[in-house]
Structure formats: C-alpha cells, structure tokens
Design an enzyme around this catalytic site. Structure first.
Site, PDB file in Angstrom:
ATOM      1  N   GLU A 169       0.834  -1.198   0.000  1.00 45.72           N
ATOM      2  CA  GLU A 169       0.000   0.000   0.000  1.00 45.72           C
ATOM      3  C   GLU A 169       0.873   1.254   0.000  1.00 45.72           C
ATOM      4  O   GLU A 169       1.867   1.344   0.747  1.00 45.72           O
ATOM      5  CB  GLU A 169      -0.884  -0.035   1.249  1.00 45.72           C
ATOM      6  CG  GLU A 169      -1.771   1.158   1.477  1.00 45.72           C
ATOM      7  CD  GLU A 169      -2.555   1.040   2.785  1.00 45.72           C
ATOM      8  OE1 GLU A 169      -3.499   1.829   2.966  1.00 45.72           O
ATOM      9  OE2 GLU A 169      -2.213   0.163   3.622  1.00 45.72           O
ATOM     10  N   LYS A 177      -9.319   2.349  -1.930  1.00 47.05           N
ATOM     11  CA  LYS A 177      -9.553   1.640  -0.666  1.00 47.05           C
ATOM     12  C   LYS A 177     -10.993   1.867  -0.217  1.00 47.05           C
ATOM     13  O   LYS A 177     -11.498   3.000  -0.221  1.00 47.05           O
ATOM     14  CB  LYS A 177      -8.579   2.156   0.390  1.00 47.05           C
ATOM     15  CG  LYS A 177      -8.527   1.351   1.677  1.00 47.05           C
ATOM     16  CD  LYS A 177      -7.370   1.833   2.537  1.00 47.05           C
ATOM     17  CE  LYS A 177      -7.181   0.995   3.781  1.00 47.05           C
ATOM     18  NZ  LYS A 177      -5.975   1.421   4.544  1.00 47.05           N
ATOM     19  N   CYS A 212      -5.414  -3.260   2.544  1.00 49.12           N
ATOM     20  CA  CYS A 212      -5.194  -3.300   3.998  1.00 49.12           C
ATOM     21  C   CYS A 212      -6.471  -3.493   4.817  1.00 49.12           C
ATOM     22  O   CYS A 212      -6.956  -4.597   4.949  1.00 49.12           O
ATOM     23  CB  CYS A 212      -4.457  -2.035   4.429  1.00 49.12           C
ATOM     24  SG  CYS A 212      -3.684  -2.173   6.067  1.00 49.12           S
TER      25      CYS A 212
END
Length: 448
Positions: free
Chosen positions: A59, A128, A190
């Site tokens: 990331e 995300k 994540c």
C-alpha cells in the site's frame, strides 16, 4: 498410444493450470516516488525472468505510507503520476501484471489506490473501501472512501500517463486474463481485509480466483498472527488464493514499526512467505493451482448459491487483458509433499492420528471387532504386516476389549511412526482378519 494434446506442453505450468505469483515488499524512499518506481522496476524485471504472471507491492509503495500531510502535497502527488508513467513505460515488455499503491486525486478528493499495470497499459485503479480511523490510524484525515460502483463515475484520468485518460476506477473491479481464463484477480487494500464482509469475498463470488491485498499495516505485538489467520481463513472461505504484501524497510519509524510481511495462501494452506523485518526488498513466489480452485468451487455448490443471493448487477466491471504467458519449462515453484495425505507438522499428525483412532475405537465393537488401538502401537488379532519388497513380519496379538484404553495426541506423537517403519519404506499394508480400519498414514485392507 500417444496421449499428447496438440499445443500443450506437459512441462509448462501455464499449460497445466498453474499461475506464478509473487508478493513483494520493496525498500521505500520516503516521499520520493521516482526512487520507489526504480526499485519496483528492478524487482519486476527479476520476476519477469522467473516467469511470474503477477507481482504485488505494498500500500502507498510509491510514496511511503507514513508521510502524514505530505500526502496532500501537490509536488508529491504530481511526482506520483510521473512515477506511474515511468513504471508503465519500463514494464511494457515484461510479463507480470503489477499492482502498486499510490495516492491519487479524482475530482476534489484524494484516494488511497491500487494501480494495476500490464504490458504498458493501466488496466484499472482500485480505491480503498474502508479507511481506519482508530488507534494509530487516521486515514480519514487525508483520504476519501471508495465510491460505490455506478455507471455515473466509472473512470479516473491519470494526467501525464499515456493512454490513461479514462481508466476504470472503483472497488470491485475483477481483472481477467483472456488467454488463461481461470486466472482472475481482484485487489483490496489493507483495512478492507479486516471488515466483516471484505471486498475480496464479493470479488471471489464474481469469479476472482486470486485475491490481492496490498497493505501498509504497521506492526504491533501479535498482529502478524492476526494477519496470518485472516489471510488463511479468507483463502479457505473464498476457495481462492490470497496474496498479501505489507510495507517494510525504509518506511518511517517516527511513530510506527514495519515488518515487511508477505505471504501467499491457497485454499487455506500457506504456500510461501518471507522472513519478517528484512533489511532490504524481499519477496516470496509460488505457483497457484487454478484447476484446484475451479474444481473446489464446482464441488461446493453452496459457494455459487451464496453468489446468486448476494451479488447484484452493478458490483463492478470485469477488465480483460492478454497475459501471453511462457509455454516452456520454467520449473515448478511449489512444494510437493512426499506423503500428500499425511501432515508434515508432527503435532498435526499426532492430532489426526488421535482423531482417527478414537473414531475407529468408537466403532470397534460392531464394525471392526478384531481391532485394538493402543497408545503405543496398533495391534491386530492375528495380524501380518508387510512392507513392499520385504519379507512378512508377524506380530503378537491382543484381544479387542470392550473399552479401549485411553489415548491422547501426545502419546500418539511419541509412538508414531513405529520403529520398524523405515523412511525408505513409506507404504505399509495392514491386513486384518475382518473389516478395514484406516488410520492416518496407514493403508488398511480387509481380508476374509
């Protein structure tokens, strides 16, 4: 009679239903995208030489995760776009599809994104979905959550990147290789893995066989075990491969620590991982069995029933690309167990033996009256043990009691394998006088 299939190379992993994948943790140069791009290009070239089809990086790997308000700096954001163009041009002749993390603007919002590139083309940008804003995390200070996919805002323009004026943008994109149909992958970032319904689960139900998670994930005591549990359970529940790459060396340690953990799981099993806390860039690489995943999904009918119930028409697009994998012999990067049905882990072997023996002993009074399983050895009445190619060995016998003696995994571990079961003689045939009673590691056949 020849059974060769036209155009199929028996020694090619790609012709045999495998795909080679790498999870990477690159050394980060804080807020210097050109240096990070150069590091990623060097790793990508190495993986191209090894025949990898997919290379996954952490990331925000183009800028560094912990740069705080520099994420909002125009100089850094413009340099990030230039780094993406450098990556695109440098990897145009390379095999792997590359997934990198970058902060990208779209309109008046900034998104924490995964950029997918292959052979000089930006295939898509995945923002995300879930931003952590608790404990050590405060991502909502900088980023916006991924918008739900719709026909109104499906695209993003990457200024300065060739042929990237209208790139698919949004969570839920599935990338599919048209010349390797079972190779479909999706990307989440994540925190997306830590929520009750991860985007990867929805992508799996839409056909993704490889689920990618690019992560910053600063390390705290015990977090590595939590990650491993989540990755393993996701690969088992979604009947998929789960590829995880976390930030590592070079990340800012002003407030946080980083361990550079990478791993690749397949259907609940760990296939490859790297040592934590590396001093430099590191990666793990393995071959995923796409045929296995496809067949498991076909057998487990509830998987498809769930997909029909929860998926809707606007879950996201499928982006096709041509992988053009090598069809020669590049070896097999995957451990093949000598005894595929017996665990390598001694404690797991002991547990399996314990469960099998207890299950057999519960049925011994009716189904297998001639069997007595003891903590120290398996006894038959009368019994003959044969090793392939060796002379018969006959042992003394004991009667089958009404209640078998107590047995535990610990005693099974101490007593198994028997001292006469030499490693050079792996297959042992047990011939009891009555029905078959199979214990892990033993092939039992019945005689009359």
């Amino acid at each position: 009679m020849s059974t060769r299939l036209t155009g199929v190379n028996f020694r090619s992993i790609y012709d045999q239903g495998f795909v080679r994948i790498a999870a990477c943790s690159n050394r980060t140069s804080i807020a210097i995208p050109p240096d990070n791009a150069a590091t990623i290009i060097g790793i990508a070239r190495t993986l191209d030489a090894e025949g990898a089809a997919l290379a996954v990086f952490p990331e925000l790997c183009l800028t560094g995760y912990a740069i705080d308000d520099l994420l909002l700096n125009d100089v850094v954001l413009n340099a990030t776009l230039a780094a993406i163009e450098t990556l695109r041009a440098a990897t145009a002749d390379l095999l792997p599809a590359i997934v990198v993390g970058a902060p990208l603007r779209n309109g008046n919002r900034l998104y924490n994104c995964a950029v997918v590139l292959h052979r000089g083309r930006v295939l898509g940008v995945v923002p995300k979905s879930y931003l952590p804003n608790y404990r050590e995390f405060y991502e909502k200070r900088h980023f916006a959550e991924a918008p739900r996919w719709s026909d109104d805002k499906p695209l993003i323009a990457l200024a300065g990147v060739k042929d990237a004026d209208a790139v698919p943008f949004g969570a839920g994109i599935v990338f599919r290789a048209v010349d390797l149909p079972d190779f479909c992958f999706s990307v989440e970032i994540c925190e997306d893995m830590w929520v009750p319904l991860p985007p990867s689960t929805l992508a799996a139900m839409r056909g993704a066989t490889v689920l990618v998670n690019i992560s910053g994930s600063p390390i705290t005591v015990g977090r590595a075990d939590d990650r491993e549990l989540l990755c393993r359970s996701a690969s088992a529940r979604d009947l998929a491969a789960y590829v995880y790459a976390a930030g590592g060396p070079g990340e800012s340690s002003t407030d946080l620590s980083w361990d550079g953990q990478t791993s690749i799981h397949e259907n609940g099993a760990l296939l490859a991982s790297t040592e934590r806390f590396p001093a430099d860039s590191s990666w793990c690489i393995t071959d995923i069995d796409l045929d296995l995943l496809r067949q498991e999904r076909m057998r487990q009918n509830s998987f498809n029933d769930c997909a029909e119930r929860f998926l809707d028409a606007d879950s996201g697009p499928i982006v096709d690309f041509t992988l053009d994998p090598p069809h020669g012999d590049i070896g097999l990067r995957r451990q093949v167990d000598r005894f595929p049905f017996v665990p390598d882990d001694p404690s797991r072997l002991a547990q399996d033996c314990y469960e099998a023996s207890r299950s057999a002993s519960r049925r011994s009074s009716s189904a297998c009256p001639g069997v007595w399983i003891r903590p120290t050895r398996c006894w038959w009445r009368p019994a003959r043990w044969t090793n392939s190619g060796a002379r018969d060995r006959t042992f003394s016998h004991s009667p089958c009691p009404a209640s078998p003696p107590p047995i535990t995994p610990a005693t099974m571990q101490r007593s198994w394998p028997p001292p006469w079961a030499a490693p050079s003689r792996p297959w042992i045939s047990v011939r009891p006088p009555s029905r078959c009673c199979a214990i892990s590691g033993i092939r039992a056949t019945s005689t009359t």
